[in-house]
Structure formats: structure tokens, C-alpha cells
Write a protein that holds these residues in place. Structure first.
Motif, short mmCIF file in Angstrom:
data_model
loop_
_atom_site.label_atom_id
_atom_site.label_comp_id
_atom_site.label_asym_id
_atom_site.label_seq_id
_atom_site.Cartn_x
_atom_site.Cartn_y
_atom_site.Cartn_z
N ILE A 99 -6.05 70.18 23.33
CA ILE A 99 -6.26 70.44 21.41
C ILE A 99 -7.78 70.70 21.35
O ILE A 99 -8.03 71.74 20.71
N LYS A 100 -8.54 69.92 22.04
CA LYS A 100 -10.10 70.12 21.95
C LYS A 100 -10.41 71.35 22.62
O LYS A 100 -11.19 72.25 21.96
N SER A 101 -10.06 71.93 23.71
CA SER A 101 -10.28 73.23 24.21
C SER A 101 -9.86 74.40 23.34
O SER A 101 -10.56 75.51 23.03
N ALA A 102 -8.68 74.01 22.66
CA ALA A 102 -8.11 75.15 21.66
C ALA A 102 -8.87 75.37 20.50
O ALA A 102 -9.10 76.38 20.02
N VAL A 103 -9.38 74.25 19.93
CA VAL A 103 -10.23 74.17 18.80
C VAL A 103 -11.59 74.74 19.25
O VAL A 103 -12.11 75.69 18.18
N HIS A 160 -4.94 80.70 17.60
CA HIS A 160 -3.99 79.85 16.92
C HIS A 160 -2.71 80.00 17.18
O HIS A 160 -2.12 78.88 17.59
N ASP A 161 -2.12 81.15 17.17
CA ASP A 161 -0.78 81.16 17.54
C ASP A 161 -0.27 81.09 18.91
O ASP A 161 0.84 80.07 19.20
N ALA A 162 -1.04 81.01 19.97
CA ALA A 162 -0.67 80.77 21.25
C ALA A 162 -0.87 79.05 21.48
O ALA A 162 0.05 78.42 22.10
N ALA A 163 -1.91 78.70 20.69
CA ALA A 163 -1.91 77.01 20.86
C ALA A 163 -0.52 76.41 19.96
O ALA A 163 -0.20 75.39 20.57
N VAL A 164 -0.30 76.99 18.83
CA VAL A 164 0.88 76.51 18.18
C VAL A 164 2.19 76.56 18.98
O VAL A 164 3.30 75.78 18.87
N ARG A 165 2.20 77.84 19.54
CA ARG A 165 3.62 77.95 20.41
C ARG A 165 3.47 76.97 21.53
O ARG A 165 4.69 76.19 21.65
N LYS A 166 2.32 76.49 22.21
CA LYS A 166 2.46 75.57 23.33
C LYS A 166 2.82 74.19 22.71
O LYS A 166 3.57 73.34 23.09
N LEU A 167 2.22 73.88 21.33
CA LEU A 167 2.19 72.47 21.07
C LEU A 167 3.60 72.24 20.43
O LEU A 167 4.34 71.15 20.33
N LYS A 175 -0.45 70.68 13.47
CA LYS A 175 -1.36 70.51 12.24
C LYS A 175 -2.84 70.62 12.39
O LYS A 175 -3.51 71.42 11.43
N ARG A 176 -3.38 70.06 13.29
CA ARG A 176 -4.76 70.02 13.98
C ARG A 176 -5.29 71.50 13.83
O ARG A 176 -6.29 72.02 13.38
N ILE A 177 -4.36 72.28 14.64
CA ILE A 177 -4.71 73.84 14.81
C ILE A 177 -4.58 74.37 13.67
O ILE A 177 -5.54 75.45 13.50
N ALA A 178 -3.58 74.05 12.81
CA ALA A 178 -3.41 74.92 11.51
C ALA A 178 -4.63 74.66 10.46
O ALA A 178 -5.04 75.50 9.82
N LYS A 179 -5.09 73.58 10.76
CA LYS A 179 -6.13 73.11 9.81
C LYS A 179 -7.58 73.62 10.25
O LYS A 179 -8.25 74.09 9.33
N GLU A 180 -7.75 74.12 11.49
CA GLU A 180 -8.74 74.71 12.00
C GLU A 180 -8.85 76.03 11.62
O GLU A 180 -9.80 76.67 11.29
#
Length: 243
Positions: free
Chosen positions: A187-191, A207-214, A224-229
Motif C-alpha cells: 500500500i505504501k509503494s502504491a501511494v 490507482h486502478d491497478a492497486a484497486v484491482r490487486k487489493l 479505501k486508502r488508495i481511493a482517498k489518495e
């Protein structure tokens, strides 16, 4: 009634990734399932082969395929026709004292042309039988995630591997903690990557790549953390576009 109908399926739909491998069949990339592993799973559900489940060969034959040729032009000669081995079985199983039956086919190339010339596969009958058994088991839900195409999603496979690593670990608590730290690091690396995006389209792609994985990991807090960023960073690009 619905839960009862799905009882077997729910037990066997997930595939142990240790017993799979990538293979190419007819130019198509597939996930190959280990036949012995599927028999082991069937034994777990129904009991030993020959008692809780089994199969009878109904039909076995060799089917003529395409004509094979060698050479070009005037030197072109026929090598005969391909032969494919086909088997038909009745797969049976006993559940709650009731006997069920499924008919299925298995097919394997027996005589065919390869880069070495005409080739025969002496293991074709065995392979056809294994193919038929696996197909019959798939009708009951065995390895349904593979047959439904879910293994094509790398995120799904990674999540499955993570779950199985916990189940199979000698120290389950240590494995859980390791995966928790791995999650936080991801999550830190994605942010960090999103914060370094140079364009809005790059930001959305990250964002989309991180959301798919999570999402595949069923990590709602992470999503939610990625969406907030995304919500925090997007206005910056909108302001630059307006200027």
C-alpha cells in the motif's frame, strides 16, 4: 436447498496452486491441473477410489484427423492422417447413500506431425482417461476457479497463494504477520507511486491497478486508502489543466 445443492462445489472449487502449471495447448496458454491432486481431493470428499467414487470405460476409439504432408511442390508427399485417441467414461460417486453418474469424454493426440516428423504418443490412452476424469470432476465443481477463468487473473492467484501459505505454514502466526507487513509495504509503494504521477491519466492508471490487486485480496480498507489518495491528488491536476 441452495446451500445443500452447492455443498460439494463449495468444498472443491478452489484449486491448490501447488498442483498447477502453465501449459500451451494448440497455441493457447492454459492452466494445467494435476490429475492425481484432483483424485486426492475426490478421495477427501467421497472416500477411496473404487468405494466412494470411480469410473467405467464406455467407449474407446481412434479418430482420424487431418492429412499430414511432408515437403513442398512436386516433392510433397502424404504421411497419412493424424489419429486422436478418444475415450468415453461413466464417472460415478456416492453421496449420502445415493449414487450419481456423469458421462464425459477425454481426447489426446496419438499420431501427429511434429518438427521431428510423424510422432506417436504411447501414453495417449492414459492421458485421455485422466482428461475424462478431470472433466467429470469439473462438473461437480472441482477446480471451478480454473474452469471459470479466474486463474487468468494474476491478482486472484496471488491471493489464493497467500491464503494457502497460511494454511500450510508450520508457524501460522508468523506467516500471518509476514503477510500483514507485505500488505502495508504494498500500500505504501502504491501511494508513493501515485504521489509521483506526472499526469492525471497516469494517476488513475496507478490507482486502478492497486484497486484491482487489493480487491482480489478482499482488502476493503486498502481500497479505501488508495481511493482517498486519488481524491487528494486529483485536484492538483485539475487545477493545472484549468491554468
Amino acid at each position: 436447498m441452495s446451500e445443500s445443492n452447492m455443498r460439494i462445489w463449495a468444498q472443491v472449487d478452489k484449486t491448490d496452486t501447488r498442483f498447477t502449471k502453465d501449459a500451451k495447448v494448440g497455441g493457447q496458454q492454459i492452466t494445467s491441473l494435476n490429475g492425481t491432486a484432483m483424485i486426492m481431493k475426490a478421495t477427501e470428499v467421497f472416500g477411496p477410489a473404487g468405494i466412494g467414487f470411480g469410473w467405467n470405460v464406455v467407449e474407446e476409439r481412434f479418430d482420424k484427423g487431418a492429412e499430414m504432408f511432408s515437403g513442398e511442390g512436386d516433392k510433397r508427399i502424404s504421411l497419412g492422417h493424424e489419429l486422436n485417441h478418444t475415450i468415453k467414461i461413466t464417472f460415478w460417486f456416492v453421496l449420502d447413500g445415493q449414487r450419481g453418474e456423469i458421462e464425459q469424454y477425454g481426447c489426446t493426440q496419438y499420431l501427429y506431425k511434429s518438427k521431428y516428423g510423424t510422432t506417436t504418443d504411447g501414453e495417449a490412452p492414459k492421458k485421455s482417461l485422466t482428461d475424462a476424469i478431470k472433466k467429470a470432476l469439473s462438473m461437480l465443481g472441482f477446480s471451478a476457479d480454473v474452469f471459470l477463468g479466474m486463474f487468468d487473473d494474476v491478482n486472484y492467484r496471488q491471493q489464493l497463494e497467500a491464503e494457502q501459505a497460511i494454511e500450510q505454514a508450520e508457524d501460522r502466526d508468523a506467516e500471518i504477520e509476514r503477510q500483514k507487513q507485505e500488505r502495508l509495504d504494498y500500500i505504501k509503494s502504491a501511494v508513493d507511486a501515485m504521489q509521483g504521477a506526472q499526469t492525471l491519466s497516469e494517476l488513475k492508471r496507478l490507482h486502478d491497478a492497486a484497486v484491482r490487486k487489493l480487491t482480489a485480496r478482499r482488502d476493503e480498507p486498502g481500497v479505501k486508502r488508495i481511493a482517498k489518495e486519488l481524491a487528494t491528488l486529483s485536484p492538483k491536476f485539475n487545477q493545472e489543466a484549468a491554468a
